[in-house]
Write a protein that holds these residues in place. Sequence first.
Motif, PDB file in Angstrom:
ATOM      1  N   ASN A 149     -14.573  15.236-106.880  1.00 32.40           N
ATOM      2  CA  ASN A 149     -14.266  13.902-106.379  1.00 32.40           C
ATOM      3  C   ASN A 149     -14.276  12.875-107.512  1.00 32.40           C
ATOM      4  OD1 ASN A 149     -13.707  11.829-104.631  1.00 32.40           O
ATOM      5  ND2 ASN A 149     -15.588  12.003-103.482  1.00 32.40           N
ATOM      6  N   LEU A 195     -11.130  13.395-109.547  1.00 34.17           N
ATOM      7  CA  LEU A 195      -9.971  12.807-108.861  1.00 34.17           C
ATOM      8  C   LEU A 195      -9.976  11.282-108.969  1.00 34.17           C
ATOM      9  CD1 LEU A 195      -9.825  15.026-105.645  1.00 34.17           C
ATOM     10  CD2 LEU A 195      -8.229  15.041-107.577  1.00 34.17           C
ATOM     11  N   GLY A 220     -10.062  10.388-103.148  1.00 29.89           N
ATOM     12  CA  GLY A 220     -10.511  11.749-103.453  1.00 29.89           C
ATOM     13  C   GLY A 220     -11.399  12.305-102.357  1.00 29.89           C
TER      14      GLY A 220
END
Length: 158
Positions: free
Chosen positions: A8, A11, A34
């Motif tokens: 995450n 991203l 994300g």
Amino acid sequence: MAFQILLNVFLAFCWMFLSNSPSAAGFITGYILGMLSLFFFRRFFTRQFYLWKLISIIKLCFIFIKELYLANVSVMKSVLSPKLNIRPGIFAFKTELTKDWEITMLSLLITLTPGTLVMDISDDRTILYIHAMDIEDAEKAIFDIRESFEKAIQEVSR
């Protein structure tokens, strides 16, 4: 869980740099996007979506803070009352927790709550012997511990 968090964050950085806005707002937007993409692709991961575990941890912290406050008020009433009217006692609490860290966490939460103390744990790690400063009903105390701390620890660990 750690893999999902790192993915995450990765991203979020990708979003921040690809959207040509390297700022905190761009990172937060990327993190939220994300998180949404990880949520939609959660069936491809072997573990549970990490946000649920994080919510369970926060819930456990709030339960501990609530119990800490209530126990402090109870101990303060006992200490400040002109007449010492307490009923100390020891009771056995049969736990459903199996892992060592779960039992340790439960013992710490009980011990950190004023007025209670875990004195011993049985050899098979299923019974905790708890001393309470003021106990009217051992069954009620067992029910309270089971429904607050033990249940929250099970949510975090499973």
